[in-house]
Design an enzyme around this catalytic site. Structure first.
Site, PDB file in Angstrom:
ATOM      1  N   ASP A 257       1.023 -13.042 -10.974  1.00  0.00           N
ATOM      2  CA  ASP A 257      -0.179 -12.211 -10.919  1.00  0.00           C
ATOM      3  C   ASP A 257       0.096 -10.802 -11.442  1.00  0.00           C
ATOM      4  OD1 ASP A 257       1.522 -11.865  -8.649  1.00  0.00           O
ATOM      5  OD2 ASP A 257      -0.063 -10.716  -7.672  1.00  0.00           O
ATOM      6  N   GLU A 258      -0.959 -10.125 -11.825  1.00  0.00           N
ATOM      7  CA  GLU A 258      -0.971  -8.686 -12.119  1.00  0.00           C
ATOM      8  C   GLU A 258       0.146  -8.259 -13.075  1.00  0.00           C
ATOM      9  OE1 GLU A 258      -3.011  -6.996  -8.052  1.00  0.00           O
ATOM     10  OE2 GLU A 258      -0.866  -7.396  -7.988  1.00  0.00           O
TER      11      GLU A 258
END
Length: 556
Positions: free
Chosen positions: A360-361
């Site tokens: 993620d991210e």
């Protein structure tokens, strides 16, 4: 009498103990528990624990014996009763029965002790309807209460354990106290037949941003187990700290684990610590899922070893809360040697079938590099015999066969990103649902909540509960939904009380979404059952948010 001493003499016929003056022996209704059971039928007289009550377990099943010991240890302090655990047959007391077909005959206490081979990692799920006729599955149970006995029947020890959690909630909240209480200890008469809707019911604890010692993790395991959650997802690596000892890369823990958000001392789990967490989780029928987040959320690793950085320069340790600035180096072979070493050691320490690789991210990783890293990381996980889980951005790479995507999007997630997850699901990628504006337990309840964040919005108790996992994500077939997970991130959480306050009362609602049939889902009835949990939390010493959406019992 010592627990497990099956040779002790049986007492004369049981009698109902005298009730303390001024106490009304009203039993808790069978349908008052969380998660809501699949089937409830109230009938007959209640059962009352008394000094002669025994816990009867099958012959030849060590797992069932352990569940019986757990139950007796749970009930002894408040009741003051000896509650011996015995394999001697009998039709009274609390009976734990293992069976192959959902009936009450095979494996009864004193019988052949049919072993269900319970595996807490099993993903089999039931419809919740008619479980008694078609079998109880890997985690289901039947609870039958008469004036003479309480019988929990299951195919596996995991099912027995879940039945024990229901039995626990059917006793007065004082049963949770560690000193003797007055009672009475009545359990309403009737029958519950129960199987989970989903085989995956998880709770994630972020120990990367703030480190929590083993005893705190055990406490959270007990909180998860009370509501039949069966997965503990440990977020073990972050920009702010690396929390698991890796022999081949020792500075990850000793240096990378030396701090946390705000600059505190941090910490890490030795291999012995991690094994103790796994042991304790298994005793509560939870599977531990370790997460090493990549290619971002890796500053602690990059600070520990300069050669992991593209430019060969180690960044300083980080104690802030911003995300997305760190990245592994896609073009260096050392990156994949590093991942191979870490996954190999972690897989060897982890008996469960899963290894979570984050994903993620990754805002500082260009798309080509992201795909390269995630596509090379997945086969390494498989090489060591584990099933890969990643946050839903994994679907932007090439999920391997059997991979699982954990969706954490929310109302503002771009439609194209949701469609990407749906397309992967249609091609066979399983989906775990953790929508941030529903199941992220670190989101503020209201704008005035002193803890937590609000980037995904404000998440009151009703919002956390009032959604259907099977229909939540457009385009994702319901058959692709493996279950749900509540995520407790810790940017602002550093103490036991703070964890409690943000988890309760939202955690039980997520647990119910994972366990209970969709037909039982109703906010108005749920909020009544939720309010009834408050006394139990008080007895257990849990701090919790007294949401104005729930009519809590008056203090005192």
């Amino acid at each position: 009498m010592a627990a497990g001493s099956g040779s002790a003499a049986e007492p004369p016929g049981r009698t109902t103990p005298a009730e303390p003056p001024g106490r009304t022996p009203t039993a808790i209704p069978l349908d008052r528990v969380i998660p809501a059971p699949a089937s409830v039928r109230a009938h007959g007289r209640p059962y009352a624990l008394d000094p002669g009550t025994r816990v009867r377990v099958p012959v030849g099943s060590r797992e069932a014996q352990r569940v019986g010991d757990y139950l007796a240890e749970l009930l002894r302090p408040a009741t003051g009763y000896p509650l011996p655990v015995t394999t001697r047959g009998g039709d009274d007391g609390i009976r734990l029965v293992l069976t192959e077909d959902g009936g009450d005959e095979a494996g009864a206490p004193g019988g052949s002790g049919v072993s269900g081979g319970g595996d807490a990692s099993g993903e089999a799920a039931g419809s919740g309807e008619g479980a008694g006729a078609r079998g109880l599955g890997a985690e289901g149970y039947r609870l039958s209460v008469t004036h003479r006995s309480v019988t929990i029947t299951a195919r596996t020890a995991a099912g027995l354990f879940h039945g024990v959690q229901t039995l626990r909630q059917l006793l007065p909240a004082d049963i949770e106290k560690r000193a003797r209480q007055a009672g009475p200890w009545r359990i309403a008469g009737g029958t519950i037949v129960d199987v989970p809707r989903y085989g995956y019911r998880g709770g994630m604890l972020d120990v990367g941003r703030h480190f929590f010692p083993v005893d705190q993790v055990k406490r959270y395991i007990d909180q998860l187990a009370l509501y039949k959650i069966n997965k503990l997802h440990l977020h073990l690596s972050e920009d702010q700290g690396w929390r698991i000892a890796i022999d081949s890369w020792p500075r990850l823990a000793t240096y990378g684990g030396s701090t946390q958000v705000g600059g505190g001392p941090g910490g890490y789990y030795t291999k012995a610590d991690y094994q103790e967490i796994i042991r304790y989780a298994r005793s509560r029928y939870l599977t531990v899922i370790p997460e090493i987040d990549l290619p971002s959320h890796t500053n602690a690793a990059l600070a520990s070893y300069a050669r992991l950085n593209c430019d060969g320069v180690a960044p300083p340790l980080y104690t802030g809360t911003e995300v997305g600035f760190s990245t592994l180096c896609a073009g260096k072979q050392i990156t994949y040697d590093f991942l191979d070493d870490v996954f190999r050691e972690l897989a060897a320490m982890t008996p469960g079938p899963y290894l979570h690789i984050g994903g993620d991210e990754a805002y500082s990783t260009n798309h080509e590099d992201y795909v390269t890293i995630m596509d090379k990381a997945q086969p390494i996980v498989a090489k060591y015999g584990k099933t890969v889980i990643g946050w839903h951005q994994l679907t932007g790479a090439h999920p391997v066969k059997g991979a699982i995507a954990q969706y954490w999007g929310y109302d503002k997630t771009p439609p194209a990103e949701r469609a990407q997850v749906a397309e992967a699901a249609k091609k066979g990628t399983g989906v775990i649902l953790s929508p941030a504006d529903r199941s992220f337990l670190d989101m503020k309840y209201t704008k005035d909540t002193p803890l937590g964040l609000h980037w995904a919005g404000l998440v009151e108790v009703k919002r956390a509960y009032d959604w259907d996992p099977g229909a939540y994500l457009a385009g994702v077939p319901e058959s692709s939904v493996l279950g749900v997970e509540a995520a407790l991130w810790t940017e602002t959480l550093a103490t036991t009380q703070q964890l409690d306050f943000m988890a309760f009362p939202r955690l039980p609602g997520i647990a119910e979404l994972g366990w209970s049939p969709a037909s039982t889902h109703d906010w108005d009835t749920y909020r009544v059952r939720l309010a009834a949990q408050a006394e139990r939390w008080d007895a257990l010493g849990y701090d919790y948010y007294r949401s104005p959406q729930v009519d809590w019992p008056s203090a005192g």
